[in-house]
Design a protein around this motif. Sequence first.
Motif, PDB file in Angstrom:
ATOM      1  N   MET A   1       0.653  -1.298   0.195  1.00 51.80           N
ATOM      2  CA  MET A   1      -0.095   0.056   0.078  1.00 51.80           C
ATOM      3  C   MET A   1       0.918   1.428   0.294  1.00 51.80           C
ATOM      4  SD  MET A   1      -3.115   1.482   0.050  1.00 51.80           S
ATOM      5  CE  MET A   1      -3.783   2.184   0.396  1.00 51.80           C
ATOM      6  N   SER A   2       1.933   1.860   0.548  1.00 53.39           N
ATOM      7  CA  SER A   2       3.095   2.432   0.662  1.00 53.39           C
ATOM      8  C   SER A   2       3.288   2.712  -0.280  1.00 53.39           C
ATOM      9  CB  SER A   2       3.726   2.485   1.896  1.00 53.39           C
ATOM     10  OG  SER A   2       3.238   2.299   3.419  1.00 53.39           O
ATOM     11  N   GLU A   3       3.718   1.720  -0.982  1.00 51.24           N
ATOM     12  CA  GLU A   3       3.998   2.207  -2.981  1.00 51.24           C
ATOM     13  C   GLU A   3       3.852   2.768  -3.375  1.00 51.24           C
ATOM     14  OE1 GLU A   3       7.280  -0.256  -6.510  1.00 51.24           O
ATOM     15  OE2 GLU A   3       6.708  -0.862  -3.833  1.00 51.24           O
ATOM     16  N   GLU A   4       2.073   2.386  -3.249  1.00 47.27           N
ATOM     17  CA  GLU A   4       1.193   3.448  -4.248  1.00 47.27           C
ATOM     18  C   GLU A   4       0.589   3.849  -3.555  1.00 47.27           C
ATOM     19  OE1 GLU A   4       0.530  -0.159  -2.340  1.00 47.27           O
ATOM     20  OE2 GLU A   4       0.591  -1.412  -4.454  1.00 47.27           O
ATOM     21  N   GLN A   5       1.157   4.308  -2.242  1.00 49.09           N
ATOM     22  CA  GLN A   5       1.281   5.204  -1.935  1.00 49.09           C
ATOM     23  C   GLN A   5       2.424   7.253  -2.447  1.00 49.09           C
ATOM     24  OE1 GLN A   5      -0.909   7.701   0.995  1.00 49.09           O
ATOM     25  NE2 GLN A   5      -2.281   5.909   0.169  1.00 49.09           N
ATOM     26  N   LEU A   6       3.323   6.393  -2.812  1.00 47.24           N
ATOM     27  CA  LEU A   6       4.337   7.175  -2.804  1.00 47.24           C
ATOM     28  C   LEU A   6       4.221   8.228  -4.216  1.00 47.24           C
ATOM     29  CD1 LEU A   6       7.174   8.271  -3.188  1.00 47.24           C
ATOM     30  CD2 LEU A   6       8.089   6.154  -3.010  1.00 47.24           C
ATOM     31  N   LYS A   7       3.754   6.246  -5.279  1.00 45.25           N
ATOM     32  CA  LYS A   7       3.745   6.618  -7.006  1.00 45.25           C
ATOM     33  C   LYS A   7       2.597   7.785  -6.731  1.00 45.25           C
ATOM     34  CE  LYS A   7       5.316   2.562  -7.993  1.00 45.25           C
ATOM     35  NZ  LYS A   7       4.957   0.430  -8.827  1.00 45.25           N
ATOM     36  N   ALA A   8       1.237   7.476  -6.464  1.00 45.18           N
ATOM     37  CA  ALA A   8       0.389   8.535  -6.189  1.00 45.18           C
ATOM     38  C   ALA A   8       0.930   9.575  -5.839  1.00 45.18           C
ATOM     39  CB  ALA A   8      -1.011   7.990  -5.548  1.00 45.18           C
ATOM     40  N   PHE A   9       1.797  10.141  -4.718  1.00 47.19           N
ATOM     41  CA  PHE A   9       2.222  11.211  -4.612  1.00 47.19           C
ATOM     42  C   PHE A   9       3.087  11.635  -5.518  1.00 47.19           C
ATOM     43  CE2 PHE A   9       5.601  13.623  -2.815  1.00 47.19           C
ATOM     44  CZ  PHE A   9       5.366  15.179  -1.954  1.00 47.19           C
ATOM     45  N   LEU A  10       3.826  11.170  -6.467  1.00 43.92           N
ATOM     46  CA  LEU A  10       5.184  11.381  -7.024  1.00 43.92           C
ATOM     47  C   LEU A  10       3.720  11.957  -8.335  1.00 43.92           C
ATOM     48  CD1 LEU A  10       7.200   8.843  -7.304  1.00 43.92           C
ATOM     49  CD2 LEU A  10       7.935  11.871  -6.834  1.00 43.92           C
ATOM     50  N   SER A  11       3.136  11.354  -8.863  1.00 41.12           N
ATOM     51  CA  SER A  11       1.812  11.744 -10.006  1.00 41.12           C
ATOM     52  C   SER A  11       1.163  13.000  -9.341  1.00 41.12           C
ATOM     53  CB  SER A  11       0.257  10.219 -10.178  1.00 41.12           C
ATOM     54  OG  SER A  11       1.398   9.515 -10.046  1.00 41.12           O
ATOM     55  N   LYS A  12       1.304  12.919  -8.257  1.00 45.00           N
ATOM     56  CA  LYS A  12       0.643  14.017  -7.667  1.00 45.00           C
ATOM     57  C   LYS A  12       1.800  15.847  -7.960  1.00 45.00           C
ATOM     58  CE  LYS A  12      -1.914  16.871  -3.884  1.00 45.00           C
ATOM     59  NZ  LYS A  12      -2.976  16.408  -2.750  1.00 45.00           N
ATOM     60  N   VAL A  13       2.757  15.826  -7.383  1.00 44.97           N
ATOM     61  CA  VAL A  13       4.082  16.100  -7.419  1.00 44.97           C
ATOM     62  C   VAL A  13       4.022  16.868  -9.305  1.00 44.97           C
ATOM     63  CG1 VAL A  13       6.271  16.401  -8.108  1.00 44.97           C
ATOM     64  CG2 VAL A  13       5.017  15.710  -5.921  1.00 44.97           C
ATOM     65  N   LYS A  14       3.934  16.291 -10.646  1.00 48.30           N
ATOM     66  CA  LYS A  14       3.588  16.171 -11.225  1.00 48.30           C
ATOM     67  C   LYS A  14       2.898  17.730 -12.419  1.00 48.30           C
ATOM     68  CE  LYS A  14       4.121  12.202 -13.599  1.00 48.30           C
ATOM     69  NZ  LYS A  14       3.451  10.886 -15.025  1.00 48.30           N
ATOM     70  N   GLY A  15       2.203  18.017 -11.576  1.00 48.00           N
ATOM     71  CA  GLY A  15       1.453  19.331 -11.748  1.00 48.00           C
ATOM     72  C   GLY A  15       0.840  20.213 -10.551  1.00 48.00           C
ATOM     73  N   ASP A  16       2.267  20.499 -10.043  1.00 46.77           N
ATOM     74  CA  ASP A  16       1.616  20.845  -9.120  1.00 46.77           C
ATOM     75  C   ASP A  16       3.435  21.874  -8.702  1.00 46.77           C
ATOM     76  OD1 ASP A  16       1.434  22.272  -6.333  1.00 46.77           O
ATOM     77  OD2 ASP A  16      -0.238  20.947  -5.306  1.00 46.77           O
ATOM     78  N   SER A  17       3.248  23.171  -8.542  1.00 44.80           N
ATOM     79  CA  SER A  17       4.212  24.114  -9.111  1.00 44.80           C
ATOM     80  C   SER A  17       5.471  24.380  -7.670  1.00 44.80           C
ATOM     81  CB  SER A  17       4.304  25.358 -10.218  1.00 44.80           C
ATOM     82  OG  SER A  17       2.656  25.883  -9.577  1.00 44.80           O
ATOM     83  N   SER A  18       3.787  24.604  -6.784  1.00 41.32           N
ATOM     84  CA  SER A  18       4.309  24.792  -5.134  1.00 41.32           C
ATOM     85  C   SER A  18       4.750  23.479  -4.310  1.00 41.32           C
ATOM     86  CB  SER A  18       2.798  24.886  -4.380  1.00 41.32           C
ATOM     87  OG  SER A  18       2.999  25.051  -3.147  1.00 41.32           O
TER      88      SER A  18
END
Length: 75
Positions: A1-18
């Motif tokens: 589950m945590s690896e999926e959380q990390l991958k989701a976070f990395l995806s979120k980073v793509k579109g968030d300049s802040s």
Amino acid sequence: MSEEQLKAFLSKVKGDSSLQEKLKAAKSPEDVVSIAKEHGHNFGTEHISQLSAEELEGVDGVGTWNKECITVNIP
């Protein structure tokens, strides 16, 4: 589950300049984990090292992730 959380976070980073700026200022793996938790993603530093170089470098807009020191360089 945590690896999926990390991958989701990395995806979120793509579109968030802040968020990209916060990661740019991160000085340690613990900083990265803390920033992720602030944004609703729960994983440990050990999960970062489990990702392949391709997965880490494949985050558009983030730059280069170094698994040894977990730094983010924004181009």
